[in-house]
Design an enzyme around this catalytic site. Structure first.
Site, PDB file in Angstrom:
ATOM      1  N   HIS A 101       0.845  -1.207   0.000  1.00 45.39           N
ATOM      2  CA  HIS A 101       0.000   0.000   0.000  1.00 45.39           C
ATOM      3  C   HIS A 101       0.867   1.239   0.000  1.00 45.39           C
ATOM      4  O   HIS A 101       1.894   1.299   0.676  1.00 45.39           O
ATOM      5  CB  HIS A 101      -0.937   0.001   1.211  1.00 45.39           C
ATOM      6  CG  HIS A 101      -0.261  -0.263   2.512  1.00 45.39           C
ATOM      7  ND1 HIS A 101       0.090  -1.537   2.917  1.00 45.39           N
ATOM      8  CD2 HIS A 101       0.172   0.566   3.480  1.00 45.39           C
ATOM      9  CE1 HIS A 101       0.694  -1.474   4.083  1.00 45.39           C
ATOM     10  NE2 HIS A 101       0.768  -0.197   4.458  1.00 45.39           N
ATOM     11  N   HIS A 103       1.011   5.088   1.031  1.00 46.99           N
ATOM     12  CA  HIS A 103       0.401   6.131   1.857  1.00 46.99           C
ATOM     13  C   HIS A 103       0.452   7.456   1.099  1.00 46.99           C
ATOM     14  O   HIS A 103       1.485   7.814   0.522  1.00 46.99           O
ATOM     15  CB  HIS A 103       1.186   6.318   3.157  1.00 46.99           C
ATOM     16  CG  HIS A 103       1.157   5.151   4.081  1.00 46.99           C
ATOM     17  ND1 HIS A 103       0.297   5.070   5.142  1.00 46.99           N
ATOM     18  CD2 HIS A 103       1.891   4.016   4.119  1.00 46.99           C
ATOM     19  CE1 HIS A 103       0.513   3.937   5.798  1.00 46.99           C
ATOM     20  NE2 HIS A 103       1.475   3.275   5.199  1.00 46.99           N
TER      21      HIS A 103
HETATM   22  P1  5GP Z   1       1.912   0.223   7.266  1.00 49.56           P
HETATM   23  O1  5GP Z   1       2.505   0.473   8.624  1.00 49.56           O
HETATM   24  O2  5GP Z   1       1.740  -1.269   6.984  1.00 49.56           O
HETATM   25  O3  5GP Z   1       2.647   0.972   6.177  1.00 49.56           O
HETATM   26  O4  5GP Z   1       0.463   0.892   7.302  1.00 49.56           O
HETATM   27  C1  5GP Z   1      -0.724   0.175   7.517  1.00 49.56           C
HETATM   28  C2  5GP Z   1      -1.826   1.228   7.552  1.00 49.56           C
HETATM   29  O5  5GP Z   1      -3.070   0.564   7.430  1.00 49.56           O
HETATM   30  C3  5GP Z   1      -1.882   2.034   8.861  1.00 49.56           C
HETATM   31  O6  5GP Z   1      -1.763   3.424   8.568  1.00 49.56           O
HETATM   32  C4  5GP Z   1      -3.246   1.677   9.450  1.00 49.56           C
HETATM   33  O7  5GP Z   1      -3.884   2.772  10.075  1.00 49.56           O
HETATM   34  C5  5GP Z   1      -4.017   1.218   8.232  1.00 49.56           C
HETATM   35  N1  5GP Z   1      -5.047   0.221   8.535  1.00 49.56           N
HETATM   36  C6  5GP Z   1      -4.898  -0.944   9.238  1.00 49.56           C
HETATM   37  N2  5GP Z   1      -6.061  -1.630   9.279  1.00 49.56           N
HETATM   38  C7  5GP Z   1      -6.969  -0.856   8.590  1.00 49.56           C
HETATM   39  C8  5GP Z   1      -8.359  -1.042   8.287  1.00 49.56           C
HETATM   40  O8  5GP Z   1      -8.985  -2.032   8.660  1.00 49.56           O
HETATM   41  N3  5GP Z   1      -8.958  -0.072   7.551  1.00 49.56           N
HETATM   42  C9  5GP Z   1      -8.270   1.050   7.122  1.00 49.56           C
HETATM   43  N4  5GP Z   1      -8.971   1.954   6.399  1.00 49.56           N
HETATM   44  N5  5GP Z   1      -6.966   1.245   7.385  1.00 49.56           N
HETATM   45  C10 5GP Z   1      -6.319   0.304   8.122  1.00 49.56           C
END
Ligand code: 5GP
Length: 141
Positions: A101, A103
């Site tokens: 993903h 951001h």
């Molecule tokens: P990472 O740390 O893997 O780059 O970011 C994961 C992101 O996914 C975090 O910013 C977290 O808030 C978001 N996230 C985790 N679970 C969910 C969810 O169920 N729904 C949404 N909309 N965002 C999520």
């Protein structure tokens, strides 16, 4: 390794999300714990746990969609002055959800965001409100 994450449920419509953009390959929705208001996630619909597993054509598409969303954020009620694009690839990089993903993080002066920023917990209604505003700006762009 099991490719399942909550993002697969969001893609399938089994879990709620405040959607902003969707096409055959990519989905964008509001991050449920945004660092700043309007923080978005862009994901490939086909799960890839890491950049190494991601079709480069889909990677290019993630960035292209992220670039459009950055412009939409500036034109929406988010009205940010800048945008950070951020992708965590691997545990050491801070990746928590193992479905690639990108951001898209709106920035304003003094907003306090940094790599050690603290997420917030707005209600769903606030997420939906900004999702509508960003979607409208995107569709008029
Ligand atoms: P990472 O740390 O893997 O780059 O970011 C994961 C992101 O996914 C975090 O910013 C977290 O808030 C978001 N996230 C985790 N679970 C969910 C969810 O169920 N729904 C949404 N909309 N965002 C999520």
């Amino acid at each position: 390794m099991n490719p399942y994450t909550i993002f697969a449920d969001i893609v399938a419509g089994r879990a709620p999300a405040s959607r902003v953009y969707e096409d055959d390959d990519v989905l964008a929705f509001m991050d449920i714990r945004p660092f700043t208001p309007g923080h978005l996630l862009v994901i490939p619909k086909i799960p890839a746990r890491s950049l190494a597993e991601l079709d480069p054509a889909l990677g290019a598409k993630l960035f292209t969609v992220g670039q459009r969303l950055a412009a939409a954020l500036r034109d929406s009620e988010v009205a940010c002055d800048g945008v950070n694009l951020f992708l965590a690839d691997g545990i050491a990089a801070g990746q928590e959800v193992f479905h690639v993903h990108l951001h898209v993080i709106p920035r304003t002066a003094g907003d306090g965001f940094g790599l050690r920023g603290r997420p917030t917990s707005p209600p769903r209604a606030d997420l939906d409100y900004l999702a509508n505003s960003i979607r409208a700006a995107l569709n008029h762009g």
